[in-house]
Design a protein around this motif. Structure first.
Motif, PDB file in Angstrom:
ATOM      1  N   GLY A 206       0.962  -1.343  -0.118  1.00  0.00           N
ATOM      2  CA  GLY A 206      -0.051  -0.033  -0.177  1.00  0.00           C
ATOM      3  C   GLY A 206       0.446   1.242  -0.200  1.00  0.00           C
ATOM      4  N   ALA A 207      -0.338   2.743  -0.989  1.00  0.00           N
ATOM      5  CA  ALA A 207       1.243   3.670  -0.667  1.00  0.00           C
ATOM      6  C   ALA A 207       1.157   4.644   0.452  1.00  0.00           C
ATOM      7  CB  ALA A 207       0.245   3.987  -1.674  1.00  0.00           C
ATOM      8  N   ASP A 208       0.376   4.050   1.354  1.00  0.00           N
ATOM      9  CA  ASP A 208       0.398   4.668   2.902  1.00  0.00           C
ATOM     10  C   ASP A 208       1.505   3.804   3.318  1.00  0.00           C
ATOM     11  OD1 ASP A 208      -0.793   1.852   3.121  1.00  0.00           O
ATOM     12  OD2 ASP A 208      -2.048   2.879   4.916  1.00  0.00           O
ATOM     13  N   LYS A 209       1.781   3.432   2.667  1.00  0.00           N
ATOM     14  CA  LYS A 209       3.596   2.478   3.863  1.00  0.00           C
ATOM     15  C   LYS A 209       4.705   3.420   2.787  1.00  0.00           C
ATOM     16  CE  LYS A 209       0.558  -0.004   6.432  1.00  0.00           C
ATOM     17  NZ  LYS A 209       0.773  -1.650   6.111  1.00  0.00           N
ATOM     18  N   ALA A 210       4.784   3.467   2.002  1.00  0.00           N
ATOM     19  CA  ALA A 210       5.704   4.095   1.402  1.00  0.00           C
ATOM     20  C   ALA A 210       6.786   5.314   1.944  1.00  0.00           C
ATOM     21  CB  ALA A 210       5.610   4.512   0.180  1.00  0.00           C
ATOM     22  N   ALA A 211       6.230   5.374   3.280  1.00  0.00           N
ATOM     23  CA  ALA A 211       7.412   6.504   3.811  1.00  0.00           C
ATOM     24  C   ALA A 211       8.193   5.796   4.307  1.00  0.00           C
ATOM     25  CB  ALA A 211       6.045   7.579   4.444  1.00  0.00           C
ATOM     26  N   ALA A 212       7.341   4.924   5.424  1.00  0.00           N
ATOM     27  CA  ALA A 212       7.316   3.760   6.622  1.00  0.00           C
ATOM     28  C   ALA A 212       8.804   2.991   6.382  1.00  0.00           C
ATOM     29  CB  ALA A 212       6.600   3.585   7.508  1.00  0.00           C
ATOM     30  N   ILE A 213       8.529   2.469   4.896  1.00  0.00           N
ATOM     31  CA  ILE A 213       9.537   2.326   3.941  1.00  0.00           C
ATOM     32  C   ILE A 213      10.897   3.146   4.222  1.00  0.00           C
ATOM     33  CG2 ILE A 213      10.221   0.636   1.713  1.00  0.00           C
ATOM     34  CD1 ILE A 213       8.848  -0.921   3.399  1.00  0.00           C
ATOM     35  N   SER A 214      10.671   3.871   3.219  1.00  0.00           N
ATOM     36  CA  SER A 214      11.774   4.819   2.906  1.00  0.00           C
ATOM     37  C   SER A 214      12.340   5.247   4.340  1.00  0.00           C
ATOM     38  CB  SER A 214      11.281   5.808   2.451  1.00  0.00           C
ATOM     39  OG  SER A 214      11.909   7.022   2.527  1.00  0.00           O
ATOM     40  N   GLY A 215      11.679   5.410   5.365  1.00  0.00           N
ATOM     41  CA  GLY A 215      12.707   5.475   6.705  1.00  0.00           C
ATOM     42  C   GLY A 215      13.286   5.221   7.463  1.00  0.00           C
ATOM     43  N   THR A 216      12.216   3.758   7.133  1.00  0.00           N
ATOM     44  CA  THR A 216      13.305   2.561   7.767  1.00  0.00           C
ATOM     45  C   THR A 216      14.397   1.828   7.064  1.00  0.00           C
ATOM     46  OG1 THR A 216      11.124   1.348   8.411  1.00  0.00           O
ATOM     47  CG2 THR A 216      12.913  -0.043   8.503  1.00  0.00           C
ATOM     48  N   ALA A 247       7.164  -0.098  -2.624  1.00  0.00           N
ATOM     49  CA  ALA A 247       7.929  -0.297  -2.536  1.00  0.00           C
ATOM     50  C   ALA A 247       8.288   1.594  -3.506  1.00  0.00           C
ATOM     51  CB  ALA A 247       8.840  -1.104  -4.065  1.00  0.00           C
ATOM     52  N   THR A 248       7.718   2.191  -3.141  1.00  0.00           N
ATOM     53  CA  THR A 248       7.754   3.249  -4.147  1.00  0.00           C
ATOM     54  C   THR A 248       8.670   4.151  -2.876  1.00  0.00           C
ATOM     55  OG1 THR A 248       6.275   4.176  -3.360  1.00  0.00           O
ATOM     56  CG2 THR A 248       6.224   3.662  -5.201  1.00  0.00           C
ATOM     57  N   GLY A 249       8.400   3.859  -1.564  1.00  0.00           N
ATOM     58  CA  GLY A 249       9.474   4.360  -0.563  1.00  0.00           C
ATOM     59  C   GLY A 249      11.634   3.887  -0.213  1.00  0.00           C
ATOM     60  N   VAL A 250      11.605   2.347  -1.134  1.00  0.00           N
ATOM     61  CA  VAL A 250      12.859   2.013  -1.412  1.00  0.00           C
ATOM     62  C   VAL A 250      13.482   3.390  -1.776  1.00  0.00           C
ATOM     63  CG1 VAL A 250      13.823   0.244  -2.615  1.00  0.00           C
ATOM     64  CG2 VAL A 250      11.499  -0.497  -1.659  1.00  0.00           C
TER      65      VAL A 250
END
Ligand code: 6PG
Length: 256
Positions: A206-216, A247-250
């Protein structure tokens, strides 16, 4: 190797396909664990994301998964009785555990109904065992730890900035306040306990998780309190099953 920096990232078009890949991977790990030491010990958490994976295990792997040799543990629990709508055990039980041939005594739930909650945490710590001494590599207490991540970056019930994120001595703690609904006290394994695994997997969509992926992914080698998932640092690479939107947050630097 700096622990926790090694990652294996798989990007799938959608959650259904990420779940299918994660299911196939889990079955492989389960079979290998049973071959190697006769058991598969598996930690699961809560949330909606793994429900599709559970359905695949229930429908397609009912007969081929080594259920009889599997032990299930919970990474976290809400402080409610097991039949409450918010119970992680209750959700997993009705989603798949009650439909597959796993003996009930091999499903080790956290006792969310017990008061004080610290007592439930202490009881579960006895199952889990203490974290490895500081500086030692994490033990492989579990074969696989499967986690999710919230839009705020929490994982299990480790919320950003909470003291539980820096806990090093205890394996399971109770927390009074959760950062997201349901706003009930929680029980959670700590980063050293969640790192005590042959493999840690995250399933995130989900797109709402992209920022969390990025920060992590951008947190340094020691992890950051702001991004609790970054504090989970097993001795082996962390396996990420993502859909395209998450994965857009990677960060680009993580691409090889
Ligand atoms: C919990 C979970 C939690 C979950 C994330 C993601 O008890 O709430 O263990 O850590 O994995 O919140 O939840 P979703 O999959 O519902 O987004």
């Amino acid at each position: 190797l700096v622990r926790g920096l090694e990652r294996r990232v798989e990007v799938h078009p959608d959650l259904a396909r990420a779940s299918r890949a994660a299911a196939a991977h889990l079955v492989g790990r389960a079979a290998a664990s049973v071959r190697e030491h006769g058991r598969f010990s598996w930690v699961i958490s809560g949330g909606r994301t793994p429900l599709a994976l559970y359905e695949i295990l229930r429908e397609e792997y009912r007969n081929s998964f080594p259920w009889g040799a599997t032990e299930v543990f919970f990474a976290d629990e809400r402080c409610v009785p097991p039949d409450h709508a918010d119970s992680n055990f209750g959700a997993a039980w009705s989603a798949f555990l009650s439909h597959v041939p796993i003996p009930r005594r091999q499903v080790h739930r956290l006792r969310g109904e017990l008061r004080p909650a610290a007592e439930a945490a202490a009881q579960y710590s006895r199952w889990v065992g203490p974290p490895a001494p500081r500086g030692d590599p994490p033990r492989a207490r579990f074969d696989v730890v499967l986690l999710g991540i919230g839009p705020d970056g929490h994982t299990a019930s480790l919320f950003p900035g909470s003291p539980a994120v820096k806990e090093l001595r205890r394996s399971v703690v109770s927390i009074r306040r959760s950062g997201l609904p349901p706003f009930v006290p929680r029980l959670t394994m700590t980063p050293p306990a969640l790192s005590s695994a042959g493999e840690v997997c995250f399933l995130v969509a989900g797109a709402d998780k992209a920022a969390a992926i990025s920060g992590t992914f951008r947190s340094g080698p020691l992890g950051s309190l702001r991004w609790p998932a970054s504090r989970i640092r097993p001795a082996t690479p962390v396996h990420w099953f993502l859909d395209r939107a998450a994965a857009t947050g990677v960060p680009r630097s993580a691409h090889r």
